[in-house]
Write an enzyme that holds these catalytic residues in place. Structure first.
Site, short mmCIF file in Angstrom:
data_model
loop_
_atom_site.label_atom_id
_atom_site.label_comp_id
_atom_site.label_asym_id
_atom_site.label_seq_id
_atom_site.Cartn_x
_atom_site.Cartn_y
_atom_site.Cartn_z
CD GLU A 77 -3.52 -6.74 3.48
OE1 GLU A 77 -4.01 -5.90 4.73
OE2 GLU A 77 -2.20 -6.52 3.63
CD GLU A 137 -3.33 -1.27 2.43
OE1 GLU A 137 -2.42 -0.24 3.22
OE2 GLU A 137 -3.64 -1.53 2.33
#
Length: 478
Positions: A262, A117
């Site tokens: 995720e 991220e």
């Protein structure tokens, strides 16, 4: 000959990349007492989990994965990106040490996750300049090592890299401030037959929006669906995923594969983080991923977050951050969950310390001036995130809250007698103080415990938050 080539491509994805549509899990390492790698790998086998996503390239875990066939995604931390972007030799050394050596030794590494991220808005652009060059260098290093076809690069991205001004998936596009960079990355991934990886969290959507409809986070229908032309979206995952699909499609990348890197639901630390909701979400997800989304029918490639709880994760986003596991820190199942045809079972072979707990002395007064500072220290150096409003330990009274804090610190320090001092307020007992909903843990034996240290300055930045929480509980419950 064209048809034969197509068959070869299919066979490549099945046998070289492998297990494309199996269920995967993330394994974090922010734990004070990790389970041994051999136990973790046996858990994966016992529970029918075919893929494992790591946030680094942990030697012990990778060695335990040799000759298991389990597909592995190794990770590169964000703070390594600038160095890898600037130095091709560094990329080659990283690949040699963390990929080639293990592949040659029977580990089924199929992906390298370059960063995690890195374009989050909260990172303020720290990795905007280094992520893509690091991705390119790792890809070049894999090709040089002869692994370019076997191991694919990707970047796990937060879903905030794309957006929809109307909330409808068909209006999805990449975030304006990073669109040019995103399109360069997507083209590179597409050219190298690498997947686009995105992390999607309906729980966070619920957390961030007080008006978010609760049932829209789950998979059993919603009273507030999103209507997008002729398509009705009744759950967050499908709508979010298809927003990405539309963003890719309108920029010329309709066929790039997508991995949900995720996704999950926490079990504690927040009013909406509980076992019931986690079971509802994760089982609903397991039942749903075979259907795909309106824009991408078919089985989705998904990694649950996460395998076990992590008691050292930052709680800046919230106390729930330490409770994402489908298993507790010691490998116990939290709720019934069926992955394919396999029902989750607890880890085997876990060894525990003695059945001893540290609690507040019965003779101690709640008005003792050392109570608040002792609790603050214990929570600042251990884990008290199960305490609070509508948590698993919300049934505790003031003495129970203090005892939980004391025991958390005592167990984290491997039941060292000195870790139950607390200005003479603590005492060790053989009577389990757990309640029906609040478990006072016993630490596992196979671990790397922190070194015991006497009372002093708090070490964790969020100890103050926990201190305030405990103080409020004391005021309410006394």
């Amino acid at each position: 000959m064209g048809r034969f080539a197509e068959v070869l491509v299919v066979l490549y994805w099945i046998f070289c990349v492998g297990f494309v549509n199996g269920i995967g899990v993330n394994l974090g390492t922010q734990v004070s007492h990790p389970l041994s790698p051999s136990i973790v790998v046996q858990m994966l086998k016992d529970d029918g989990i075919e893929k494992l996503k790591l946030f680094g390239a942990e030697e012990g875990t990778l060695n335990a994965l040799k000759n298991t066939g389990i597909q592995v995604m190794v990770g590169i931390q964000n703070d390594m990106l600038p160095g890898l972007a600037a130095d091709m030799n560094a990329a080659e050394k990283w690949v040699s040490k963390n990929v080639s050596s293990y592949v040659n030794d029977g580990v089924n590494i199929s992906y390298v996750a370059v960063g995690n991220e890195p374009f989050l808005k909260t990172l303020n652009g720290t990795y905007l300049q280094s992520t893509f060059p690091a991705l390119q260098n790792i890809q070049s290093a894999l090709i040089k090592a002869g692994l370019g076809n076997q191991v694919k690069v990707t970047i796990p991205l937060n879903a905030d890299v794309y957006e929809s001004a109307t909330g409808k998936p068909s209006d999805g596009d990449f975030r304006a401030d990073i669109k040019d960079l995103m399109l360069s990355i997507v083209k590179f991934l597409n050219d190298n037959t690498s997947p686009f990886t995105v992390n999607i969290y309906p729980f966070i959507s619920l957390l961030n929006d007080p008006n978010f409809p609760l049932d829209y986070a789950f998979f059993d229908g919603s009273s507030s669906p999103v209507i997008d032309s002729s398509t009705t979206y009744s759950n967050t995952l499908d709508a979010n995923y298809d927003t990405l699909v539309w963003a890719l499609k309108k920029n010329g990348f309709s066929n790039i594969s997508i991995i949900v890197g995720e996704i999950g639901w926490p079990t504690d630390g927040n009013i909406n983080a509980n076992v019931q909701y986690a079971q509802r979400f994760n089982q609903g997800l397991m039942n749903h991923i075979g259907q795909g989304t309106p824009m991408r029918p078919g089985t989705m490639d998904v990694y649950l977050f996460s395998l076990i709880d992590e008691d050292k994760k930052s709680i800046q986003p919230g106390n729930f951050e330490r409770h994402w596991g489908i298993f507790t820190f010691d490998g116990r199942t939290k709720y019934q969950l069926k992955i394919g045809n396999t029902e989750l079972v607890s880890a085997k072979g876990v060894k525990y310390l003695e059945k001893r707990w540290c609690v507040l002395k019965p003779s101690a007064s709640l008005n003792d001036p050392n109570v608040a500072s002792s609790v603050s220290f214990a929570c600042g150096n251990a884990d008290c995130t199960s305490l609070g409003y509508k948590t698993s330990c919300s049934d505790l009274d003031a003495r129970g809250n203090i005892s939980y804090a004391f025991n958390s610190y005592y167990q984290k320090n491997d039941q060292d007698d000195r870790a139950c001092g607390f200005s003479n307020l603590g005492t060790i007992t053989n009577q389990d103080p757990s309640t029906q909903t609040c478990k006072f843990p016993i630490m596992i034996e196979e671990s790397r415990g922190v070194t015991w240290r006497p009372g002093g300055a708090q070490e964790h930045g969020y100890a103050t938050v926990l201190s305030v929480l405990i103080s409020l509980l004391l005021l309410i419950l006394v």
